[in-house]
Design an enzyme around this catalytic site. Sequence first.
Site, PDB file in Angstrom:
ATOM      1  CG  HIS A   8      -5.229  -1.164 -14.655  1.00  0.00           C
ATOM      2  ND1 HIS A   8      -4.630  -2.784 -14.469  1.00  0.00           N
ATOM      3  CD2 HIS A   8      -5.072  -1.145 -12.597  1.00  0.00           C
ATOM      4  CE1 HIS A   8      -4.658  -2.956 -13.146  1.00  0.00           C
ATOM      5  NE2 HIS A   8      -4.498  -2.519 -11.986  1.00  0.00           N
ATOM      6  CG  ASN A  46      -2.054  -0.988   1.002  1.00  0.00           C
ATOM      7  OD1 ASN A  46      -2.476  -1.152  -0.327  1.00  0.00           O
ATOM      8  ND2 ASN A  46      -2.438  -1.083   2.168  1.00  0.00           N
TER       9      ASN A  46
END
Length: 329
Positions: free
Chosen positions: A197, A95
Site C-alpha cells: 500500500h 475487482n
Amino acid sequence: MGRLNPILVWSLCLSLCLFLCPTSAQLKTNFYANVCPNVENIVKNVVTQKFQQTFVTVPATIRLFFHDCFVQGCDASVLVASTGNNKAEKDHPDNLSLAGDGFDTVIKAKAAVDAVPQCKNKVSCADILALATRDVIVLSGGPSYAVELGRLDGLSSSSKNVDGNLPKPTFNLNQLNSMFAAHGLSQADMVALSAAHTVGFSHCDRFSNRIYSFSAGNPVDPSLNKTYATQLQQMCPKNVDPDIAINMDPNTPRTFDNVYFKNLELGQGLFTSDQVLFTDARSQPTVKTWAKDNAAFQQAFITAMTKLGRVGVKTGNKGNIRSDCSVLN
C-alpha cells in the site's frame, strides 16, 4: 521378517511426496532457461516502458497479482474476460477497481514474449504477471528478488469464486490472519504484503466510513491522526465523484519503502486494515521493527512475495498456456 516389495515402497514414497510436498517444488527460477532464455529481459523492457508512461503501472500490477493469487491461486484467471455465458473474476464487484494499466502491462509483455519465435506460446500469462510484479516493485525503489517460474494458466475464471476471498479494508487482525493463513501465509507475511500500500491508491468510498460515519459517538475513527483525517475529508468530501482516488501513502506515494510503517505509527494508515497492524498489540512490534529497519522489511517482503507466488499454482493437466491472456483456451 519378509522382504518389502521395492515397487510398493517406491509407490508409497511417491504418494507421500505428492501429498506432502508443496507445489513450489515444481517451480524454479530458471524454468525457461532452455525454452525462452531471455524472457525476464523481454518482460522487464515492456514493464519499464509502461512505467515511464504512467506510475499507475506499479500499484495496478501489484494489486492484479495479489487479486489473482488469492482467488484460485496464481493462475492468471483474473485476466480472463467475461463472455456471454460466463461472468469472469475481473467483473466481480471487488475487482472492478483493478486499474486497466495492470492488465495492459501483462498483455503487452505477453505480446513481446510471443513475438520471439522461440518463445511463442511457451510462457504462461501467470508467470508473466509474476515477473511484471517484481519489475514494478524494483522500478519504484523496492527490493529485487528471483521469481520462481513454471506456473500454468488456469482453465476457468468465475466471478462467484471471488466471494469472500479478498481482504476488505474494514478487516481486523483476526480476519486478516485467518484469510492469509488459508493460503499458507503467516502474520508476518501479511504485514509485509500489506506494505505494498506504500505505492497504492484508493477510491474514497473504500474508507469514507472512517472519516464520516465511524460510530455514533465518533464519526471520525479515533485511531486516525486528526490532521490526516481533516486532509482526507478535504480530498474526499461527502458525495465526492466515485472516480476520485487518493494516494494510500501521504508521504512517499511513489516510492516502495518502509514509510508505510512509519505512517502507521503516526495514525496515517488509510484503511482500518492498515491501521490495525499498529493498534493491535500482536502485530505492533513488527510494524515498529520495520519502521526502523528497511532492510529487514525488504527481506520479509521478498519471503512473503515468494510464498504468495506459490499459492494454488497449476501444473500438469490442471492448466495450460494461453495464447491470449484474456481468453481461456
